[in-house]
Design a protein around this motif. Structure first.
Motif, PDB file in Angstrom:
ATOM      1  N   PRO A 233       0.809  -1.229   0.000  1.00 58.09           N
ATOM      2  CA  PRO A 233       0.000   0.000   0.000  1.00 58.09           C
ATOM      3  C   PRO A 233       0.839   1.275   0.000  1.00 58.09           C
ATOM      4  N   GLN A 234       2.112   1.174   0.331  1.00 62.91           N
ATOM      5  CA  GLN A 234       2.979   2.358   0.343  1.00 62.91           C
ATOM      6  C   GLN A 234       3.656   2.590  -1.005  1.00 62.91           C
ATOM      7  N   SER A 235       3.508   1.648  -1.923  1.00 65.18           N
ATOM      8  CA  SER A 235       4.150   1.793  -3.225  1.00 65.18           C
ATOM      9  C   SER A 235       3.503   2.913  -4.034  1.00 65.18           C
ATOM     10  N   PRO A 236       4.291   3.682  -4.778  1.00 69.18           N
ATOM     11  CA  PRO A 236       3.713   4.722  -5.643  1.00 69.18           C
ATOM     12  C   PRO A 236       2.782   4.147  -6.705  1.00 69.18           C
ATOM     13  N   GLU A 237       2.969   2.865  -7.015  1.00 69.64           N
ATOM     14  CA  GLU A 237       2.138   2.227  -8.041  1.00 69.64           C
ATOM     15  C   GLU A 237       0.953   1.471  -7.447  1.00 69.64           C
ATOM     16  N   ALA A 238       0.711   1.617  -6.152  1.00 66.42           N
ATOM     17  CA  ALA A 238      -0.304   0.797  -5.485  1.00 66.42           C
ATOM     18  C   ALA A 238      -1.689   0.981  -6.101  1.00 66.42           C
ATOM     19  N   VAL A 239      -2.078   2.211  -6.389  1.00 72.09           N
ATOM     20  CA  VAL A 239      -3.426   2.456  -6.913  1.00 72.09           C
ATOM     21  C   VAL A 239      -3.595   1.837  -8.294  1.00 72.09           C
ATOM     22  N   SER A 240      -2.604   2.042  -9.168  1.00 72.11           N
ATOM     23  CA  SER A 240      -2.709   1.488 -10.515  1.00 72.11           C
ATOM     24  C   SER A 240      -2.614  -0.032 -10.490  1.00 72.11           C
ATOM     25  N   GLN A 241      -1.814  -0.592  -9.569  1.00 72.46           N
ATOM     26  CA  GLN A 241      -1.744  -2.046  -9.448  1.00 72.46           C
ATOM     27  C   GLN A 241      -3.079  -2.610  -8.975  1.00 72.46           C
ATOM     28  N   TRP A 242      -3.719  -1.916  -8.061  1.00 74.83           N
ATOM     29  CA  TRP A 242      -5.030  -2.355  -7.581  1.00 74.83           C
ATOM     30  C   TRP A 242      -6.059  -2.292  -8.707  1.00 74.83           C
ATOM     31  N   PHE A 243      -6.054  -1.201  -9.442  1.00 75.78           N
ATOM     32  CA  PHE A 243      -6.987  -1.070 -10.560  1.00 75.78           C
ATOM     33  C   PHE A 243      -6.781  -2.201 -11.561  1.00 75.78           C
ATOM     34  N   ASP A 244      -5.511  -2.505 -11.835  1.00 79.98           N
ATOM     35  CA  ASP A 244      -5.195  -3.603 -12.749  1.00 79.98           C
ATOM     36  C   ASP A 244      -5.771  -4.921 -12.229  1.00 79.98           C
ATOM     37  N   ALA A 245      -5.660  -5.143 -10.926  1.00 81.30           N
ATOM     38  CA  ALA A 245      -6.169  -6.382 -10.330  1.00 81.30           C
ATOM     39  C   ALA A 245      -7.692  -6.453 -10.441  1.00 81.30           C
ATOM     40  N   GLY A 324     -11.638   6.453 -13.982  1.00 75.03           N
ATOM     41  CA  GLY A 324     -11.757   7.910 -13.919  1.00 75.03           C
ATOM     42  C   GLY A 324     -11.885   8.410 -12.493  1.00 75.03           C
ATOM     43  N   ALA A 325     -12.574   7.643 -11.662  1.00 70.60           N
ATOM     44  CA  ALA A 325     -12.714   8.026 -10.263  1.00 70.60           C
ATOM     45  C   ALA A 325     -11.379   7.966  -9.528  1.00 70.60           C
ATOM     46  N   LEU A 326     -10.512   7.031  -9.918  1.00 75.97           N
ATOM     47  CA  LEU A 326      -9.220   6.879  -9.252  1.00 75.97           C
ATOM     48  C   LEU A 326      -8.156   7.838  -9.789  1.00 75.97           C
ATOM     49  N   ALA A 327      -8.445   8.478 -10.911  1.00 70.83           N
ATOM     50  CA  ALA A 327      -7.442   9.329 -11.566  1.00 70.83           C
ATOM     51  C   ALA A 327      -6.845  10.397 -10.646  1.00 70.83           C
ATOM     52  N   PRO A 328      -7.627  11.039  -9.747  1.00 72.38           N
ATOM     53  CA  PRO A 328      -7.026  12.066  -8.884  1.00 72.38           C
ATOM     54  C   PRO A 328      -5.940  11.530  -7.949  1.00 72.38           C
ATOM     55  N   LEU A 329      -5.859  10.213  -7.801  1.00 74.33           N
ATOM     56  CA  LEU A 329      -4.890   9.637  -6.866  1.00 74.33           C
ATOM     57  C   LEU A 329      -3.605   9.189  -7.535  1.00 74.33           C
ATOM     58  N   VAL A 330      -3.502   9.329  -8.847  1.00 75.58           N
ATOM     59  CA  VAL A 330      -2.294   8.896  -9.553  1.00 75.58           C
ATOM     60  C   VAL A 330      -1.677  10.073 -10.286  1.00 75.58           C
ATOM     61  N   GLU A 334      -1.724   6.964 -17.506  1.00 74.21           N
ATOM     62  CA  GLU A 334      -1.389   5.919 -18.469  1.00 74.21           C
ATOM     63  C   GLU A 334      -1.454   4.533 -17.831  1.00 74.21           C
ATOM     64  N   ALA A 335      -1.101   4.451 -16.549  1.00 81.55           N
ATOM     65  CA  ALA A 335      -1.151   3.159 -15.865  1.00 81.55           C
ATOM     66  C   ALA A 335      -2.592   2.674 -15.731  1.00 81.55           C
ATOM     67  N   LEU A 336      -3.520   3.606 -15.529  1.00 84.95           N
ATOM     68  CA  LEU A 336      -4.934   3.240 -15.462  1.00 84.95           C
ATOM     69  C   LEU A 336      -5.437   2.806 -16.835  1.00 84.95           C
ATOM     70  N   GLU A 337      -5.003   3.506 -17.860  1.00 79.58           N
ATOM     71  CA  GLU A 337      -5.384   3.120 -19.220  1.00 79.58           C
ATOM     72  C   GLU A 337      -4.849   1.720 -19.552  1.00 79.58           C
ATOM     73  N   ALA A 338      -3.674   1.420 -19.029  1.00 75.97           N
ATOM     74  CA  ALA A 338      -3.104   0.084 -19.241  1.00 75.97           C
ATOM     75  C   ALA A 338      -3.963  -0.976 -18.558  1.00 75.97           C
ATOM     76  N   GLY A 339      -4.563  -0.612 -17.432  1.00 80.37           N
ATOM     77  CA  GLY A 339      -5.451  -1.542 -16.745  1.00 80.37           C
ATOM     78  C   GLY A 339      -6.658  -1.898 -17.593  1.00 80.37           C
ATOM     79  N   LEU A 340      -7.210  -0.907 -18.281  1.00 77.84           N
ATOM     80  CA  LEU A 340      -8.343  -1.179 -19.165  1.00 77.84           C
ATOM     81  C   LEU A 340      -7.925  -2.071 -20.330  1.00 77.84           C
ATOM     82  N   GLU A 341      -6.730  -1.843 -20.831  1.00 76.87           N
ATOM     83  CA  GLU A 341      -6.221  -2.715 -21.890  1.00 76.87           C
ATOM     84  C   GLU A 341      -6.016  -4.139 -21.359  1.00 76.87           C
ATOM     85  N   ARG A 342      -5.583  -4.211 -20.108  1.00 74.42           N
ATOM     86  CA  ARG A 342      -5.395  -5.527 -19.497  1.00 74.42           C
ATOM     87  C   ARG A 342      -6.737  -6.260 -19.400  1.00 74.42           C
TER      88      ARG A 342
END
Length: 521
Positions: A233-245, A324-330, A334-342
Motif C-alpha cells: 500500500p505504500q508503493s507509488p504504483e499501489a493504486v494502478s496495481q489495484w486497478f489492474d487487479a 476515472g474516479a481513481l485518476a485524482p490519486l495517480v 497511463e497506468a490506469l489506461e493500461a489496466g483497461l487494456e489488461r
C-alpha cells in the motif's frame, strides 16, 4: 459457537454521525450506523449448511431462536455495530449520484475457521438513510431468488457473494412488480449475504464525483491494505496495481458468466464488486434459447444495454468510469489506461480458452477453429436452441461415426424438435461432421468428462425458481429444498432430477417471473 468479530472497516473509515433512518445526503463518510427494523414473526426458510460450516454455525432451531432473531434483524449480535454503506453509481449509463444501501444492513465482519474475514449483510432488514423514502424491505420472491442463485453460482465455480440464510418476516410488503400501476402485498423475507466486503465500483465513484479526495484516498488505502495482500500500500504504483487487479478479476468473472449462460440484468457500476464477485442478484436470468440480445430485465427491454452479448463491453465501460474516479490519486493516468487494456487482454485470452473447453478442445487453433465456433452460434440462433443443454449433448458426440445418426441425440436441446428434421437439422449435421473431424485429429478419452466439467447440466432457470417461490408462498418448502440440493452438484447427473435439467416449458415462455423480471423487489 459464535465466530470472532473484527471492525476493520468501521475503525479505518469515517462514518455518518447523524444517526437515525431518515433519508438524507451523507457526505465525508463511507457508511452510516443504522439498526435493522424488527419484524413480527420470523421463520427460517432456507439455510446453507456448507457456508455455515465454514463459520462453525449450527442451523437455528425452535429450541433456540437467538440466531434466528439476529438473522431477522430482531436482535443485535453481541459486539456488532450494524451499518449501511454510502456509495454512488452509473445506472443504465447515467450518473445517479448518491445511492447507498437502501435496504441492506451489514452486521459486521466475522472470521471463519480458516482465518478469512467476511461481512454478513442482511438484505431487506428495513430502512436506512439511503432508502430514499422506501421501506427498506424485500419480498420473498426476490430474496428466495438471491439465496438460490448465490449458492448455485458458488457450486458452478463462478465467483459470487454467498447466502447463509433466508428468513420470512411474517409481514406483507407492497410492491408494484412491473411498475404498471398495480401494487399488491407480498410476503416479506430477508436474506443474509456473505462476502469479503460489499465494496463496489460506485463506492469510490461517489467521493470522486464530489471532489472529496481525502475520503477517496482513505477508502483506497483501506481497501489495498486489507483486501490486496500482494500489493504494497505504500508503493507509488499501489493504486494502478489495484486497478489492474480489479480489471483482471472482472474480466475473469464475465468469462465465467458467459460460460454458464448467466445474465446479470443490471450491470450498473454500483452492482460490480471490487473483488470480481457476482453481486446484487436482481432481475438476473439464464440464457435458455441462445440469443445474445436477450435480457431478463423489463426495465432494459428497449435498450438491451445489459443483454447477454453486451456484458463484456459493459464491464469494460464500467471499469473506465471506475478508473476515472481513481485518476485524482495517480500522477500518470497511463497506468490506469493500461489496466483497461489488461481487461481486454485477459477477457479475450480467457474467453478463447473457455470456448475451447466448452467444445472439448485443448485450444482454439487458428481461423478454422474460430469459424467452427462462430458458425455454431449462428446455427444456434437459427432456431431456439438451449445454450446449456446443447453443450451437454455435444459431449456425447463420438469422434467417429455417421452424423446422420445424431439427430435424436440433440432433441433435448431444441425447443422445436421438428426443426431437427428440416433445414436446421441438416445444418446441424453438417456442422457436426466438421466438429467430428476436428476432435478426431486429437482424440481424447477424457473429452466427455472434461466437457461435462465445464458445461453444467443444472442451472437455476427462472421457471424453476418461480415454482419454488410459488410453493414457498403457500408454506411448502420442499421444492426449494430439492432445487437447492440439485443445484449443489450442477455438473453431475443425479437420480430422479431429470426435470431440473429440462429446457424451459412452453407455459413459462411469457409468464412473469419465468421469462421477464423487473427491478421491483
Amino acid at each position: 459457537m459464535t465466530p470472532a468479530l473484527v471492525h476493520r472497516y468501521l475503525d479505518a473509515l469515517p462514518g455518518d454521525a447523524t444517526g437515525g433512518h431518515h433519508p438524507r445526503v451523507v457526505e465525508h463518510a463511507a457508511y452510516s450506523l443504522v439498526e435493522p427494523t424488527p419484524v413480527r414473526a420470523p421463520s427460517l426458510l432456507a439455510w446453507s449448511d456448507a457456508l455455515a460450516k465454514d463459520f462453525g454455525l449450527a442451523r437455528p432451531d425452535t429450541t433456540d431462536s437467538s440466531w434466528l432473531d439476529v438473522l431477522a434483524g430482531n436482535r443485535r449480535w453481541p459486539g456488532t455495530r450494524p451499518y449501511a454503506n454510502c456509495y454512488g453509481g452509473h445506472q443504465f449509463g447515467h450518473w445517479a449520484g448518491q445511492l447507498g444501501d437502501g435496504r441492506a444492513i451489514t452486521l459486521g465482519e466475522f472470521i471463519d475457521r480458516s482465518g478469512r474475514i467476511h461481512e454478513f449483510q442482511l438484505k431487506g432488514a428495513g430502512p436506512t438513510p439511503y432508502s430514499r423514502g422506501a421501506d427498506g424491505r424485500a419480498v420473498l420472491r426476490s430474496s428466495l431468488r438471491e439465496f438460490i442463485c448465490s449458492e448455485a453460482m458458488h457450486a458452478l465455480g463462478v465467483p459470487t457473494t454467498r447466502a447463509l440464510s433466508l428468513v420470512a418476516t411474517g409481514e406483507q410488503v407492497v410492491r408494484d412488480m412491473f411498475y404498471d400501476g398495480h401494487p399488491a402485498p407480498e410476503p416479506g423475507a430477508i436474506v443474509c449475504r456473505v462476502a469479503p466486503s460489499f465494496l463496489r465500483l460506485g463506492s469510490y465513484e461517489l467521493p470522486a464525483a464530489r471532489g472529496d479526495h481525502d475520503l477517496l484516498r482513505r477508502m483506497v488505502q483501506y481497501t489495498i491494505s486489507e483486501h490486496e495482500p500482494t500489493i504494497d500500500p505504500q508503493s507509488p504504483e499501489a493504486v494502478s496495481q489495484w486497478f489492474d487487479a480489479v480489471c483482471r478479476r472482472t474480466a475473469a468473472l464475465v468469462v465465467e458468466w458467459t460460460r454458464v449462460g448467466f445474465v446479470h440484468g443490471v450491470m450498473n457500476t454500483d452492482n460490480l464488486s471490487i473483488h470480481g464477485l457476482t453481486i446484487d442478484y436482481g432481475p438476473y436470468g439464464w440464457l435458455e434459447p441462445y440469443e445474445p440480445n436477450w435480457t431478463p430485465n423489463t426495465t432494459d427491454a428497449q435498450m438491451r444495454r445489459y443483454c447477454f452479448g453486451r456484458q463484456p463491453s459493459i464491464a469494460q465501460w464500467n471499469l473506465s468510469r471506475f478508473g476515472g474516479a481513481l485518476a485524482p490519486l495517480v500522477d500518470n493516468t497511463e497506468a490506469l489506461e493500461a489496466g483497461l487494456e489488461r481487461y481486454a487482454q485477459v477477457y479475450e485470452a480467457s474467453a478463447r480458452q473457455m470456448y475451447a473447453d466448452k467444445l472439448g478442445l485443448a485450444a482454439l487453433e487458428g481461423a478454422e477453429d474460430e469459424a467452427l465456433l462462430s458458425d455454431l452460434f449462428k446455427l444456434m440462433q437459427q432456431t431456439e436452441t438451449d445454450y446449456c443443454l446443447f453443450f451437454r449433448c455435444l459431449a456425447e458426440v463420438p469422434a467417429e461415426g455417421a452424423p446422420d445418426s445424431l439427430r435424436a441425440l440433440f432433441e433435448p436441446a431444441y425447443y422445436r424438435a421438428d426443426d431437427l428434421r428440416g433445414p436446421v437439422g441438416d445444418a446441424l449435421l453438417a456442422w457436426l461432421a466438421r466438429y467430428q473431424a476436428r476432435i478426431g485429429r486429437h482424440p481424447s478419452e477424457q473429452r466427455r468428462e472434461a466437457m461435462n466439467a465445464v458445461n453444467p447440466l443444472y442451472v437455476p432457470r427462472n421457471y424453476l425458481a418461480q415454482q419454488a417461490i410459488e410453493a414457498a408462498e403457500q408454506g411448502d418448502l420442499s421444492e426449494l429444498e430439492r432445487l437447492c440440493a440439485v443445484l449443489s452438484q450442477p455438473y453431475s447427473a443425479q437420480p430422479g432430477a431429470a426435470r431440473y435439467a429440462a429446457r424451459r416449458p412452453d407455459w413459462a415462455r411469457h409468464r412473469p417471473g419465468c421469462a421477464a423480471l423487473s427491478c421491483s423487489s
